[in-house]
Design an enzyme around this catalytic site. Structure first.
Site, short mmCIF file in Angstrom:
data_model
loop_
_atom_site.label_atom_id
_atom_site.label_comp_id
_atom_site.label_asym_id
_atom_site.label_seq_id
_atom_site.Cartn_x
_atom_site.Cartn_y
_atom_site.Cartn_z
CD GLU A 48 8.41 3.14 -10.65
OE1 GLU A 48 7.96 2.41 -9.73
OE2 GLU A 48 9.61 3.39 -10.80
CG ASP A 196 7.09 0.06 -2.56
OD1 ASP A 196 7.55 -0.16 -3.70
OD2 ASP A 196 6.34 1.01 -2.30
C1 GLA Z 1 4.45 2.92 -4.88
C2 GLA Z 1 3.69 1.66 -4.52
C3 GLA Z 1 4.22 0.46 -5.33
C4 GLA Z 1 4.24 0.79 -6.82
C5 GLA Z 1 4.93 2.13 -7.07
C6 GLA Z 1 4.87 2.55 -8.52
O1 GLA Z 1 5.78 2.81 -4.47
O2 GLA Z 1 3.82 1.37 -3.14
O3 GLA Z 1 3.43 -0.66 -5.06
O4 GLA Z 1 2.97 0.77 -7.35
O5 GLA Z 1 4.39 3.15 -6.28
O6 GLA Z 1 5.55 1.64 -9.31
#
Ligand code: GLA
Length: 467
Positions: A48, A196
């Protein structure tokens, strides 16, 4: 190779939601849709807040998704509607050049819902060099709970970009569209990494994905057969585009990397360097990088003026080169804590992956070992990264009391936890969270709990249903 492939185009399945979308589109626009795009949400198992530092992450795609039914029109405009039109009102805009598409937040600084669609379309137009033939009618539906850390926004951006490109008959691979969508989502104002969008396109049934960046690559990770992942919503909404918390973490990581590079006399000029590039430059292990952070970033807090003087630039130049418009006014930064989280979390991802691929996969302890890594991840996100929320902590603590490990998933500050448990304990665990968290703590009616608490398994990435 799977990731060099384009998004699969399939026949419309006999699925209730898809059939509903077809009928709803006909009713809204007076003509049938030409195709329907489906893009899943995701749950990140571990890794994360490290994708934007260049480190690998390990998410899986969910069953929940964003759906877009689309029709093409001659007029160069896009007419955006949502099945839930009361909450998400219609929006129509003329399409010209991508440079002319404005993405502005509402008065509270929250993005309008359709801005996520515009981000995707803007990215697609940029990819097409502004050459397109078809305008669009689109109808959006989704069952990923919004502001839950399960990537409802990226699913919508990605579905919109895919819809626009498919309508223009553009050819693009899954990896290229994933990278394109990661960049176009930044138009919303957050400097996200690419996790994501990558899992949205490259997810696969039956396995989580180990995702590396620059170049974007995915490797399937088989999870232990008897492990079940449970997602539980904290009921605290987390909209990372509504304030500067997310971007402040991104810039703190940038500044940490820049200061270490400067102190180590690594020549980077005025360019940014990520914490993972820094590791590469030094050819060091993650363990060594952790030691280095302790040595070179000893302070708890660094003021803007202190950082400017270490980097030997003015405060204005610091703002222009490394900060975002919503972090320029921050007076001070926590660099040690953020960098430590990043390197330690990157190490946990490697260990998680090793445990999943090791020869002792059937070993009884593997679920506890994976769980311990997830719990450590949560502790670090809570204490060093400061992106948790009381409700998330309570859910993690309750899980622990039951004997299950869990962590916040997604950006944090609200949203969901993900827990790992054994198949035989999943029902009892979910009953326990229902009573202790949803009923006792949040006063939720038992029958409403299933929309907040569910077990999940890895799913496929995006698909196009051609009508
Ligand atoms: C969001 C962002 C991702 C990532 C997460 C944390 O979902 O879109 O790119 O940085 O937070 O891990």
């Amino acid at each position: 190779m799977e990731d060099a492939a384009a998004v699969p185009i399939k026949k419309v399945p006999r699925d209730e939601r898809i059939l509903f979308m077809k009928a709803a589109f006909q009713q809204e626009f007076g003509n049938p849709p030409k195709f329907i795009v489906k893009v899943p949400g995701r749950v990140n198992l571990i890794g994360e807040h490290i994708d934007y530092c260049g480190f690998p992450v390990l998410p899986m795609a969910l069953e929940q998704d964003a759906l877009i039914a689309a029709g093409t029109i001659r007029e160069k405009e896009i007419n955006i509607k949502n099945v839930n039109y009361q909450k998400y009102p219609e929006y129509k805009v003329a399409l010209k050049k991508f440079e002319e598409i404005k993405i502005e937040p509402d008065v509270d600084g929250k993005p309008f819902w359709y801005n996520y669609v515009l981000c995707g379309v803007k990215g697609a137009l940029e990819y097409l060099d502004n050459k397109f033939e078809q305008g669009l009618q689109i109808l959006v539906d989704g069952n990923i709970p919004p502001a839950s850390g399960l990537s409802s926004s990226s699913a919508l951006v990605s579905a919109s970009c895919l819809t626009f490109l498919h309508a223009q008959k553009a050819k693009i691979t899954k990896t290229d569209i994933a990278s394109l969508c990661a960049v176009s989502e930044r138009y919303i104002g957050t400097q996200g990494g690419g996790m994501d969008q990558a899992i949205a396109f490259l997810g696969e049934k039956n396995s989580a994905q180990y995702i590396t960046f620059l170049p974007l690559q995915v490797t399937p990770v088989t999870l232990p057969d008897d492990a079940v992942f449970v997602v539980a919503h904290s009921l605290a909404e987390a909209n990372k585009a509504a304030n500067n918390e997310y971007n402040s973490r991104v810039v703190e990581c940038r500044l940490a990397a820049k200061i270490i590079a400067t102190r180590e006399e690594i020549e980077t000029g005025s360019k940014m360097i990520t914490l993972s590039q820094l590791q590469e430059c030094r050819d060091s292990s993650l363990e060594d990088m952790i030691e280095l952070v302790h040595k070179l970033l000893p302070e708890e807090i660094y003021s803007k003026s202190e950082i400017s003087s270490i980097l030997n630039i003015s405060e204005d130049a610091l703002g222009d080169l490394y900060l975002t418009s919503n972090t320029k006014q921050l007076p001070d930064f926590k660099l040690k804590q953020r960098a430590l989280h990043v390197y330690e979390e990157a190490l946990r991802v490697e260990n998680f992956r090793k445990l999943c691929s090791g020869s002792n996969r059937i070993n009884d302890n593997i679920i506890s070992s994976l769980g311990n890594l997830m719990f450590e991840s949560h502790e670090s996100l809570k204490k060093q990264y400061e992106c948790s929320h009381d409700n998330l902590d309570l859910l993690v603590d309750l899980s622990k009391k039951f004997g299950v490990n869990a962590r916040l998933t997604g950006a944090g500050w609200g949203g969901c936890i993900v827990a790992i448990c054994r198949e035989e304990e999943v029902n009892a665990f979910m009953d326990y969270l229902t009573d202790e968290f949803y009923v006792k703590h949040c006063n939720i009616d038992r029958e409403n709990v299933p929309s907040y608490l569910f077990a999940t398994a890895p799913n496929d990435g995006a698909v196009i249903y051609q009508l």
